[in-house]
Write an enzyme that holds these catalytic residues in place. Structure first.
Site, PDB file in Angstrom:
ATOM      1  N   ILE A  11       0.849  -1.195   0.000  1.00 47.67           N
ATOM      2  CA  ILE A  11       0.000   0.000   0.000  1.00 47.67           C
ATOM      3  C   ILE A  11       0.883   1.244   0.000  1.00 47.67           C
ATOM      4  O   ILE A  11       1.817   1.351   0.799  1.00 47.67           O
ATOM      5  CB  ILE A  11      -0.919   0.050   1.233  1.00 47.67           C
ATOM      6  CG1 ILE A  11      -1.610  -1.292   1.465  1.00 47.67           C
ATOM      7  CG2 ILE A  11      -1.949   1.165   1.101  1.00 47.67           C
ATOM      8  CD1 ILE A  11      -2.345  -1.392   2.788  1.00 47.67           C
ATOM      9  N   CYS A  14       0.844   5.586   3.471  1.00 45.37           N
ATOM     10  CA  CYS A  14       0.248   5.027   4.704  1.00 45.37           C
ATOM     11  C   CYS A  14       0.546   5.827   5.963  1.00 45.37           C
ATOM     12  O   CYS A  14       0.303   5.334   7.070  1.00 45.37           O
ATOM     13  CB  CYS A  14       0.736   3.595   4.904  1.00 45.37           C
ATOM     14  SG  CYS A  14       0.165   2.453   3.639  1.00 45.37           S
ATOM     15  N   GLY A  17      -4.562   8.922   7.445  1.00 41.91           N
ATOM     16  CA  GLY A  17      -5.790   8.852   6.658  1.00 41.91           C
ATOM     17  C   GLY A  17      -6.156   7.481   6.124  1.00 41.91           C
ATOM     18  O   GLY A  17      -6.052   6.459   6.814  1.00 41.91           O
ATOM     19  N   ILE A  18      -6.589   7.446   4.874  1.00 44.09           N
ATOM     20  CA  ILE A  18      -7.110   6.231   4.264  1.00 44.09           C
ATOM     21  C   ILE A  18      -6.052   5.135   4.191  1.00 44.09           C
ATOM     22  O   ILE A  18      -6.310   3.978   4.528  1.00 44.09           O
ATOM     23  CB  ILE A  18      -7.665   6.538   2.856  1.00 44.09           C
ATOM     24  CG1 ILE A  18      -8.896   7.454   2.959  1.00 44.09           C
ATOM     25  CG2 ILE A  18      -8.026   5.241   2.128  1.00 44.09           C
ATOM     26  CD1 ILE A  18      -9.387   7.975   1.621  1.00 44.09           C
ATOM     27  N   GLY A  19      -4.842   5.479   3.757  1.00 45.10           N
ATOM     28  CA  GLY A  19      -3.780   4.483   3.627  1.00 45.10           C
ATOM     29  C   GLY A  19      -3.469   3.812   4.946  1.00 45.10           C
ATOM     30  O   GLY A  19      -3.300   2.586   5.021  1.00 45.10           O
ATOM     31  N   ASP A  67       8.853   6.757  -2.324  1.00 42.57           N
ATOM     32  CA  ASP A  67       8.420   8.012  -2.929  1.00 42.57           C
ATOM     33  C   ASP A  67       7.932   7.686  -4.323  1.00 42.57           C
ATOM     34  O   ASP A  67       8.726   7.356  -5.213  1.00 42.57           O
ATOM     35  CB  ASP A  67       9.587   9.003  -2.980  1.00 42.57           C
ATOM     36  CG  ASP A  67       9.199  10.339  -3.605  1.00 42.57           C
ATOM     37  OD1 ASP A  67       8.021  10.502  -4.004  1.00 42.57           O
ATOM     38  OD2 ASP A  67      10.074  11.222  -3.703  1.00 42.57           O
ATOM     39  N   SER A 144     -11.428   8.839  -7.061  1.00 40.26           N
ATOM     40  CA  SER A 144     -12.326   9.792  -6.413  1.00 40.26           C
ATOM     41  C   SER A 144     -13.557   9.964  -7.286  1.00 40.26           C
ATOM     42  O   SER A 144     -13.512   9.715  -8.501  1.00 40.26           O
ATOM     43  CB  SER A 144     -11.610  11.138  -6.253  1.00 40.26           C
ATOM     44  OG  SER A 144     -12.519  12.161  -5.887  1.00 40.26           O
ATOM     45  N   TYR A 157      -6.827  19.054  -9.487  1.00 39.16           N
ATOM     46  CA  TYR A 157      -6.975  17.761  -8.802  1.00 39.16           C
ATOM     47  C   TYR A 157      -7.926  16.862  -9.594  1.00 39.16           C
ATOM     48  O   TYR A 157      -7.646  15.677  -9.816  1.00 39.16           O
ATOM     49  CB  TYR A 157      -7.506  17.983  -7.382  1.00 39.16           C
ATOM     50  CG  TYR A 157      -7.780  16.709  -6.627  1.00 39.16           C
ATOM     51  CD1 TYR A 157      -6.741  15.991  -6.043  1.00 39.16           C
ATOM     52  CD2 TYR A 157      -9.082  16.206  -6.506  1.00 39.16           C
ATOM     53  CE1 TYR A 157      -6.991  14.810  -5.355  1.00 39.16           C
ATOM     54  CE2 TYR A 157      -9.334  15.025  -5.820  1.00 39.16           C
ATOM     55  CZ  TYR A 157      -8.280  14.334  -5.246  1.00 39.16           C
ATOM     56  OH  TYR A 157      -8.531  13.158  -4.570  1.00 39.16           O
TER      57      TYR A 157
END
Length: 317
Positions: A11, A14, A17-19, A67, A144, A157
């Site tokens: 993943i 991380c 948040g969501i990660g 990264d 999204s 975005y």
């Protein structure tokens, strides 16, 4: 190192948040089906993840620096995984950008695309050859609703998410021939520290290059309406993590997975009119003509979202 029978899952993004929530949820899977490799650009930011993971850290969850904007970092990360074997890749790393486009420099726009689009492409390119060779694998991309429907003052975005949706929709066809699945997770507003801080910051900023009317529309019309939307329709990172878990555990994972049934009518409206006029004019009227009624509008939208629409989404519960 993964135990026999465990799926190796990597993943990106991380640190929060969501990660973070996806990594912790899967690492704490009761059946211990996953060996989770959680990645972040700066391992100095690992404390929240380590704390949330608890006893799973060092057992079913490990950390690697990554990264997604660096070819070398991506290659080094995947090379450090045993046999470069990744069963499930979850692309979560992303950055936001909000405000009048006249006041946003080109470098900031490129930075968004470098992370949100090219970062995903780098990761897929690195793990895809092995998945195709094994005729097995699942690539999940955190997209999204803004990859399906443009949102005012989120121009750049939104564009990065549209680009990613197009890329993945094209790739999904080829990958199916190799028994590799590709799934998009498409949340609406999500309550995270990142989103809260960004909304607070943009309200205080100056916007050189943008005319006074545009700045006023952004600060006095868009931002209050956006706050109403977040309050009425927002989900939590835990909700998105549960939705993602459902997708990776599905025998026949869907390509597109809206996580919030309240957005189903909005997306449907776009595809109901091929000219685009219906959605553009509806959003214009909601924002500029019926702004004071936005909260009531959100309540009505909740009522309109019946069970038949909820079946078209991935519910966290």
């Amino acid at each position: 190192m993964a135990s026999s029978g465990q799926k190796v899952l990597l993943i990106t993004g991380c640190s929060s948040g969501i990660g973070l929530r996806i990594a912790v949820l899967l690492a704490k899977d009761e059946k211990k089906r996953y060996h989770v490799i959680a990645t972040m650009r700066d391992l100095k930011k690992k404390d929240k993840l380590v704390e949330a993971a608890g006893d799973a850290y060092g057992k079913t969850l490990m950390l690697l620096p990554l990264d997604v904007c660096s070819d070398e970092s991506v290659k080094q990360c995947i090379n450090s995984v045993k046999d470069r074997h990744i069963d499930i890749l979850i692309n979560n790393a992303g950055v936001g950008l909000l405000g009048p486009v006249e006041s946003i420099c080109m470098e900031d726009m490129k930075r968004v695309f470098e992370t949100n689009f090219f970062g995903v492409v780098r990761m897929i390119k690195e793990v895809m050859p092995d998945m195709k060779k094994r005729r097995a694998g699942h690539i999940v991309v955190m997209s999204s609703v803004m990859g399906l429907q443009g949102v005012v003052f989120n121009d750049v975005y939104t564009a990065s998410k549209f680009a990613m949706e197009g890329f993945c929709e094209s790739m999904a066809v080829q990958l199916l021939k190799f028994n590799v699945h590709l799934s998009m997770i498409e949340p609406g507003p999500v309550h995270t520290e990142f989103e809260t801080k960004m909304m607070e910051d943009v309200a205080k900023m100056e916007y050189p290059g943008a005319d006074a009317d545009t700045v006023r529309y952004f600060k006095d019309v868009y931002l209050p309406s956006s706050k109403d939307i977040f309050e009425a329709m927002g989900q939590t990172p835990e909700d998105i993590a549960k939705c993602t878990k459902k997708v990776i555990e599905s025998r026949n994972p869907r390509f597109r997975n809206l996580t919030n049934s309240l957005y189903t009518p909005i997306v449907a409206m776009k595809y109901a009119d091929e000219t685009g006029g219906l959605s553009v004019n509806t959003f214009y009227n909601l924002l500029f003509n019926f702004g004071p009624l936005m909260h009531i509008t959100m309540s009505i939208l909740k009522c309109l979202t019946c069970s038949c629409l909820r079946r078209r989404t991935i519910s966290p519960n």
